[in-house]
Design a protein around this motif. Structure first.
Motif, PDB file in Angstrom:
ATOM      1  N   ARG A 204       0.722  -1.199  -0.173  1.00 62.38           N
ATOM      2  CA  ARG A 204       0.006  -0.025   0.112  1.00 62.38           C
ATOM      3  C   ARG A 204       0.739   1.287  -0.092  1.00 62.38           C
ATOM      4  NH1 ARG A 204      -2.883  -0.919   4.510  1.00 62.38           N
ATOM      5  NH2 ARG A 204      -4.511  -2.026   3.367  1.00 62.38           N
ATOM      6  N   GLU A 205       1.666   1.249   0.978  1.00 64.79           N
ATOM      7  CA  GLU A 205       2.807   2.264   0.877  1.00 64.79           C
ATOM      8  C   GLU A 205       3.547   2.450  -0.535  1.00 64.79           C
ATOM      9  OE1 GLU A 205       6.042   4.307   3.871  1.00 64.79           O
ATOM     10  OE2 GLU A 205       4.550   3.006   4.608  1.00 64.79           O
TER      11      GLU A 205
ATOM     12  N   LEU B 257       1.169   4.046  -3.020  1.00 68.84           N
ATOM     13  CA  LEU B 257       0.882   5.694  -2.470  1.00 68.84           C
ATOM     14  C   LEU B 257       2.352   6.391  -2.951  1.00 68.84           C
ATOM     15  CD1 LEU B 257      -0.731   5.401   1.051  1.00 68.84           C
ATOM     16  CD2 LEU B 257      -1.791   6.302  -1.186  1.00 68.84           C
ATOM     17  N   ASP B 258       3.541   5.999  -2.645  1.00 64.40           N
ATOM     18  CA  ASP B 258       4.533   6.643  -3.257  1.00 64.40           C
ATOM     19  C   ASP B 258       4.559   6.874  -4.637  1.00 64.40           C
ATOM     20  OD1 ASP B 258       5.358   6.647  -0.678  1.00 64.40           O
ATOM     21  OD2 ASP B 258       6.868   5.021  -0.787  1.00 64.40           O
TER      22      ASP B 258
END
Length: 153
Positions: free
Chosen positions: A135-136, A139-140
């Motif tokens: 998920r991170e 998002l990045d």
């Protein structure tokens, strides 16, 4: 060794208990030092020796008191425990039917005890960590694309 699960739901705490937990957490935070054990004496007793809590227990107790003060429900489980599908779903913040799909797809290992599925807590936490990392990363990527397009400064 038996596995004990301790749970508290938000609705089980009175406002007075939340207030006591809040005040206790403030007092404990003032006296708790990282890496130091804590000696407790029971009030109104003729206790000769203190109860000594190791620093990790003090940190855990402080976290419990803070959660109680905020009215949050809490659950304590041993690290090397096995979870029911309901408990695992709660940890992942997903529905139980969705968790069953993950288990059946082989995304999270499990075994059966009779006809009931049991999931190792470590496996649930590993899955949660992997999902959080994915998920991170997504998002990045979205932030990078937004910056390239001038949509985000």
């Amino acid at each position: 060794m038996t596995t004990t699960f301790v749970e508290s739901s938000p609705s089980s705490l009175s406002q007075e208990e939340e207030k006591i937990a809040y005040e206790s957490s403030l007092t404990l935070a003032r006296h708790a030092f990282a890496g130091k054990s804590l000696k407790l004496y029971i009030a109104d007793t003729e206790q000769d020796e203190p109860i000594v809590l190791p620093d990790t227990a003090v940190a855990l107790l402080l976290g419990i008191l803070r959660m109680m003060a905020s009215g949050s429900g809490i659950a304590l489980t041993p690290l090397h425990s096995e979870l029911t599908t309901k408990q695992a779903a709660d940890i992942l913040h997903v529905s139980r039917p969705y968790l069953i799909k993950l288990l059946d797809a082989g995304d999270i290992p499990y075994h059966k005890v009779g006809k009931h599925r049991r999931i190792r807590r470590e496996d649930v936490m590993a899955y949660k960590q992997a999902i959080d990392q994915r998920r991170e990363a997504v998002l990045d990527e979205l932030v990078a694309e937004s910056q390239e397009l001038g949509l985000y400064d």
